[in-house]
Design an enzyme around this catalytic site. Structure first.
Site, PDB file in Angstrom:
ATOM      1  N   GLU A  34       0.855  -1.595  -0.106  1.00  9.02           N
ATOM      2  CA  GLU A  34      -0.165   0.439   0.228  1.00  9.02           C
ATOM      3  C   GLU A  34       0.663   1.150   0.038  1.00  9.02           C
ATOM      4  O   GLU A  34       1.798   1.469   1.317  1.00  9.02           O
ATOM      5  CB  GLU A  34      -1.198   0.038   1.088  1.00  9.02           C
ATOM      6  CG  GLU A  34      -1.701   1.026   1.226  1.00  9.02           C
ATOM      7  CD  GLU A  34      -2.644   1.730   0.185  1.00  9.02           C
ATOM      8  OE1 GLU A  34      -3.315   0.680  -0.109  1.00  9.02           O
ATOM      9  OE2 GLU A  34      -2.327   2.574  -0.323  1.00  9.02           O
ATOM     10  N   GLY A  39      -6.155   0.159   3.404  1.00 13.39           N
ATOM     11  CA  GLY A  39      -8.293   0.428   3.082  1.00 13.39           C
ATOM     12  C   GLY A  39      -8.353   1.134   1.859  1.00 13.39           C
ATOM     13  O   GLY A  39      -9.861   0.710   1.712  1.00 13.39           O
ATOM     14  N   GLY A  40      -7.852   2.317   1.872  1.00 15.69           N
ATOM     15  CA  GLY A  40      -7.889   2.958   0.189  1.00 15.69           C
ATOM     16  C   GLY A  40      -9.272   3.851   0.445  1.00 15.69           C
ATOM     17  O   GLY A  40      -9.094   3.948   0.893  1.00 15.69           O
ATOM     18  N   THR A  41      -9.735   3.910  -1.242  1.00 14.22           N
ATOM     19  CA  THR A  41     -10.984   4.761  -1.470  1.00 14.22           C
ATOM     20  C   THR A  41     -11.515   4.816  -0.285  1.00 14.22           C
ATOM     21  O   THR A  41     -12.302   5.998   0.600  1.00 14.22           O
ATOM     22  CB  THR A  41     -11.129   4.885  -2.789  1.00 14.22           C
ATOM     23  OG1 THR A  41      -9.772   4.558  -3.991  1.00 14.22           O
ATOM     24  CG2 THR A  41     -11.843   5.755  -3.141  1.00 14.22           C
ATOM     25  N   CYS A  42     -12.262   3.335  -0.637  1.00 11.54           N
ATOM     26  CA  CYS A  42     -13.859   3.456   0.180  1.00 11.54           C
ATOM     27  C   CYS A  42     -13.612   4.256   1.567  1.00 11.54           C
ATOM     28  O   CYS A  42     -14.316   4.848   2.265  1.00 11.54           O
ATOM     29  CB  CYS A  42     -14.587   2.223   0.217  1.00 11.54           C
ATOM     30  SG  CYS A  42     -16.268   2.032   0.709  1.00 11.54           S
ATOM     31  N   HIS A 441     -46.061  -5.097   7.931  1.00 10.56           N
ATOM     32  CA  HIS A 441     -46.351  -3.326   8.042  1.00 10.56           C
ATOM     33  C   HIS A 441     -45.768  -2.465   8.961  1.00 10.56           C
ATOM     34  O   HIS A 441     -46.182  -3.487   9.965  1.00 10.56           O
ATOM     35  CB  HIS A 441     -47.849  -3.544   7.966  1.00 10.56           C
ATOM     36  CG  HIS A 441     -48.672  -2.143   8.056  1.00 10.56           C
ATOM     37  ND1 HIS A 441     -48.933  -1.154   6.309  1.00 10.56           N
ATOM     38  CD2 HIS A 441     -49.567  -1.527   8.630  1.00 10.56           C
ATOM     39  CE1 HIS A 441     -49.093  -0.347   7.104  1.00 10.56           C
ATOM     40  NE2 HIS A 441     -50.148  -0.349   8.410  1.00 10.56           N
TER      41      HIS A 441
HETATM   42  C1  LIG Z   1     -16.656  10.369  -3.073  1.00  9.57           C
HETATM   43  C2  LIG Z   1     -16.577   8.418  -3.112  1.00  9.57           C
HETATM   44  C3  LIG Z   1     -17.771   8.223  -2.653  1.00  9.57           C
HETATM   45  C4  LIG Z   1     -18.321   6.397  -2.710  1.00  9.57           C
HETATM   46  N1  LIG Z   1     -19.418   6.695  -2.343  1.00  9.57           N
HETATM   47  C5  LIG Z   1     -19.503   5.136  -3.212  1.00  9.57           C
HETATM   48  C6  LIG Z   1     -20.421   4.405  -1.704  1.00  9.57           C
HETATM   49  O1  LIG Z   1     -21.195   5.281  -0.945  1.00  9.57           O
HETATM   50  N2  LIG Z   1     -20.298   2.744  -2.476  1.00  9.57           N
HETATM   51  C7  LIG Z   1     -19.384   2.202  -3.314  1.00  9.57           C
HETATM   52  O2  LIG Z   1     -20.277   1.099  -3.305  1.00  9.57           O
HETATM   53  N3  LIG Z   1     -18.647   3.106  -3.531  1.00  9.57           N
HETATM   54  C8  LIG Z   1     -18.607   4.142  -3.912  1.00  9.57           C
HETATM   55  N4  LIG Z   1     -16.965   5.109  -4.357  1.00  9.57           N
HETATM   56  C9  LIG Z   1     -16.535   4.128  -4.957  1.00  9.57           C
HETATM   57  C10 LIG Z   1     -15.738   2.826  -4.093  1.00  9.57           C
HETATM   58  O3  LIG Z   1     -14.913   4.045  -3.192  1.00  9.57           O
HETATM   59  C11 LIG Z   1     -14.863   2.399  -5.367  1.00  9.57           C
HETATM   60  O4  LIG Z   1     -15.212   1.200  -5.668  1.00  9.57           O
HETATM   61  C12 LIG Z   1     -13.698   0.742  -4.083  1.00  9.57           C
HETATM   62  O5  LIG Z   1     -13.185   1.791  -2.921  1.00  9.57           O
HETATM   63  C13 LIG Z   1     -13.153  -0.200  -4.535  1.00  9.57           C
HETATM   64  O6  LIG Z   1     -12.235   0.305  -5.148  1.00  9.57           O
HETATM   65  P1  LIG Z   1     -11.055  -0.603  -5.708  1.00  9.57           P
HETATM   66  O7  LIG Z   1     -11.097  -1.534  -4.343  1.00  9.57           O
HETATM   67  O8  LIG Z   1     -11.123  -0.904  -6.770  1.00  9.57           O
HETATM   68  O9  LIG Z   1      -9.837  -0.004  -4.643  1.00  9.57           O
HETATM   69  P2  LIG Z   1      -9.734   1.716  -3.635  1.00  9.57           P
HETATM   70  O10 LIG Z   1     -10.199   0.979  -2.505  1.00  9.57           O
HETATM   71  O11 LIG Z   1      -9.455   2.464  -4.756  1.00  9.57           O
HETATM   72  O12 LIG Z   1      -8.765   1.220  -2.945  1.00  9.57           O
HETATM   73  C14 LIG Z   1      -6.761   0.996  -3.872  1.00  9.57           C
HETATM   74  C15 LIG Z   1      -5.615   1.228  -3.565  1.00  9.57           C
HETATM   75  O13 LIG Z   1      -4.209   0.968  -3.878  1.00  9.57           O
HETATM   76  C16 LIG Z   1      -3.625   2.503  -3.545  1.00  9.57           C
HETATM   77  N5  LIG Z   1      -2.481   2.127  -4.514  1.00  9.57           N
HETATM   78  C17 LIG Z   1      -2.565   2.318  -5.993  1.00  9.57           C
HETATM   79  N6  LIG Z   1      -2.308   2.223  -6.631  1.00  9.57           N
HETATM   80  C18 LIG Z   1      -0.279   1.388  -5.949  1.00  9.57           C
HETATM   81  C19 LIG Z   1       1.208   1.297  -6.155  1.00  9.57           C
HETATM   82  N7  LIG Z   1       1.312   1.371  -7.244  1.00  9.57           N
HETATM   83  N8  LIG Z   1       1.596   0.358  -5.402  1.00  9.57           N
HETATM   84  C20 LIG Z   1       0.638  -0.017  -4.174  1.00  9.57           C
HETATM   85  N9  LIG Z   1      -0.414   1.115  -3.475  1.00  9.57           N
HETATM   86  C21 LIG Z   1      -1.151   1.602  -4.246  1.00  9.57           C
HETATM   87  C22 LIG Z   1      -3.645   3.018  -3.300  1.00  9.57           C
HETATM   88  O14 LIG Z   1      -3.386   3.708  -2.392  1.00  9.57           O
HETATM   89  C23 LIG Z   1      -5.418   2.657  -2.292  1.00  9.57           C
HETATM   90  O15 LIG Z   1      -4.890   2.941  -1.159  1.00  9.57           O
HETATM   91  C24 LIG Z   1     -16.890   5.664  -3.467  1.00  9.57           C
HETATM   92  C25 LIG Z   1     -15.954   6.691  -4.571  1.00  9.57           C
HETATM   93  C26 LIG Z   1     -15.425   8.242  -3.955  1.00  9.57           C
HETATM   94  C27 LIG Z   1     -14.320   8.871  -4.554  1.00  9.57           C
END
Ligand SMILES: Cc1cc2nc3c(=O)[nH]c(=O)nc-3n(C[C@H](O)[C@H](O)[C@H](O)COP(=O)(O)OP(=O)(O)OC[C@H]3O[C@@H](n4cnc5c(N)ncnc54)[C@H](O)[C@@H]3O)c2cc1C
Length: 459
Positions: A34, A39-42, A441
């Site tokens: 990472e 934990g990424g985007t979500c 209901h």
């Molecule tokens: C504002 C917002 C609201 C959202 N609301 C919802 C919602 O309500 N419901 C829903 O289902 N989805 C929602 N989403 C979408 C959801 O967040 C993503 O679909 C979800 O996180 C899935 O992402 P993922 O598993 O592909 O990777 P991500 O969660 O994007 O994580 C990828 C990780 O990989 C890491 N990374 C990237 N490149 C490298 C590398 N080269 N080396 C090491 N690490 C790296 C990044 O730093 C990141 O931590 C929302 C998104 C946003 C932006």
């Protein structure tokens, strides 16, 4: 000398951690990388923080409407943005730490902080150190798109991630982008107390949806005072005495919106450009999404791509389902496929919009005979009791097979109620399987059987 693992997962998004743990439990020595926040985007800047902020915004909204329910406050409702942010940060912290602890405490999993790049098809360079494995899983997600727009380099621009650091109330938030992410922020900040203008280049909001869905969502948001500028062409931005000016017309003479802060919410791009994919020979499509087959395999044997980076889903549930598909095929001998997945998602404005399967436009484009049913939320007891009767429920059914083709639910509890339709679709049963079911209901779900009993041919 490269350090050898049985498996390497790049990215701790919504598929990576669960997959790393499954692989480790199956006896594979697994590294997970990472580069930013575990934990990424979500977890950190997506679903969890936005839904937490939306909960604060809803509390403010309900408090302002207190008198409608006979609940009186002595003074005006005030929103303390620093506390709103602190609450959000705490909930994010818990989730972030939960994933971190899980990965660190699982035997056979090595969590490495750093940016991973392919050096060869089965070799990853992280922090200048080489790791190699016969199985590599890419879960690198996406980021907000910042397209070239005249003047963008002159002003401070917020993306959905930057919004997570805001602990003050923007006086006038201008949002470029009238789709899912833009609209959630629009309502949230309007409810916090900002003036909000949404600028959308298309002729309507959430262009993927049916016209009447877009119009209904727009009407709901306009009723709260959000201003929309649709069909905005020749967008450019610049500095202004009052903050930021957004020019929205190609016609002679500037048509300008002046705001204090600018949020750009015009889509997301995959994190595939800095992965060294060329050194591994991994194919992408024209937009940079990593090409995968129905079981998430890339063009290189022994390399998979899961989550937003493969362009086959853009949600937490689709990414997690990618994990399940890979694990099922690789570890359980269970031939699960992406194509088994029914499209399902929600737009978390209030009331929420929940969608499964086809829209009406898509049903019509197939040319197949269909049945349709529609019910306004004003009929639904739960909605009337709660004083929240906006929206409608709509379902489409194949006339020959009786199978549900799609549904659009816009209204309170829509994001929960839609699952009874989804489950019927998922088991491949005809709509009659629940048309006579007795539901509790007074709930929104109790009207699903009635909706299904009222189907008429789609003209
Ligand atoms: C504002 C917002 C609201 C959202 N609301 C919802 C919602 O309500 N419901 C829903 O289902 N989805 C929602 N989403 C979408 C959801 O967040 C993503 O679909 C979800 O996180 C899935 O992402 P993922 O598993 O592909 O990777 P991500 O969660 O994007 O994580 C990828 C990780 O990989 C890491 N990374 C990237 N490149 C490298 C590398 N080269 N080396 C090491 N690490 C790296 C990044 O730093 C990141 O931590 C929302 C998104 C946003 C932006």
């Amino acid at each position: 000398m490269a350090e050898h693992f049985d498996a390497i997962v790049i990215g701790t998004g919504q598929a990576g951690p669960a997959l790393a743990v499954r692989l480790a439990q199956a006896g594979r020595r697994t590294a997970i990388l990472e580069r930013k926040r575990i934990g990424g985007t979500c977890v950190n800047v997506g679903c969890i923080p936005t839904k937490t902020l939306i909960a604060s915004a809803r509390a403010a909204h309900v408090a302002r409407r207190g008198a409608d329910y006979g609940v009186l406050f002595d003074g005006p409702v005030r929103v303390d943005m620093a506390r709103v942010k602190a609450r959000k940060d705490e909930i994010v912290r818990q989730s972030n730490q939960g994933v971190t602890r899980w990965l660190r405490s699982t035997p056979n999993v090595t969590l490495i902080e750093g940016h991973g790049r392919f050096a060869a098809p089965h070799t990853i360079d992280v922090n200048g150190k080489l790791l190699e494995a016969p199985e590599i899983f890419i879960n690198t997600g996406g980021r907000a798109s910042v397209p070239a727009m005249p003047g963008l380099d002159q002003v401070e621009v917020l993306t959905s991630s930057g919004m997570m650091d805001v602990d003050f109330l923007p006086q006038h938030l201008v949002i470029i982008g009238g789709s899912y992410i833009g609209l959630e922020f629009a309502q949230m900040y309007r409810r916090f107390g900002s003036a909000v203008t949404v600028v959308e280049m298309g002729p309507r909001l959430i262009g993927r949806e049916d016209d009447e869905t877009s119009a209904a969502v727009q009407a709901i948001l306009e009723a709260e005072g959000i201003v929309f500028r649709l069909d905005a062409r020749c967008l450019s931005v610049g500095r202004h005495d009052g903050g930021i000016a957004v020019h929205v017309s190609c016609e002679q003479g500037p048509r300008v919106i002046v705001g204090t802060h600018l949020l750009l919410a015009v889509g997301r791009v995959p994190n595939s450009d800095d992965l060294g994919l060329d050194r591994a020979g991994i194919a992408t499509d024209a937009r940079g999404f990593i090409a995968v087959d129905d079981t998430l395999r890339t063009s290189v044997p022994g390399v998979w791509a899961l989550g937003d980076v493969n362009g086959r889903g853009a949600f937490t549930h689709t990414s997690y389902n990618d994990f399940e598909i890979v694990a099922a095929n690789l570890l359980d001998g269970d031939p699960r496929r992406i194509s088994d997945r029914i499209p399902v998602y929600a737009l978390f404005v209030d009331p929420p919009l929940a969608r499964i399967g086809m829209t009406e436009r898509e049903v019509r484009s197939t040319g197949r005979p269909a049945l349709a049913g529609k019910m306004m939320m004003t009929r639904v007891g739960r909605a009337r009791e709660r004083g929240e009767t906006q929206g409608f429920m709509q379902v489409f059914v194949d006339r020959e097979t009786g199978k549900i083709l799609g549904a659009t639910l816009l209204g309170i509890e829509a994001d929960e109620a839609i699952h009874s339709l989804l489950d019927v679709m998922s088991i491949g049963a005809p709509y009659t399987a629940i048309a006579r079911t007795v539901h509790i209901h007074p709930t929104v779900s109790e009207w699903i059987p009635t909706l299904l009993q009222s189907l008429m041919p789609l003209a």
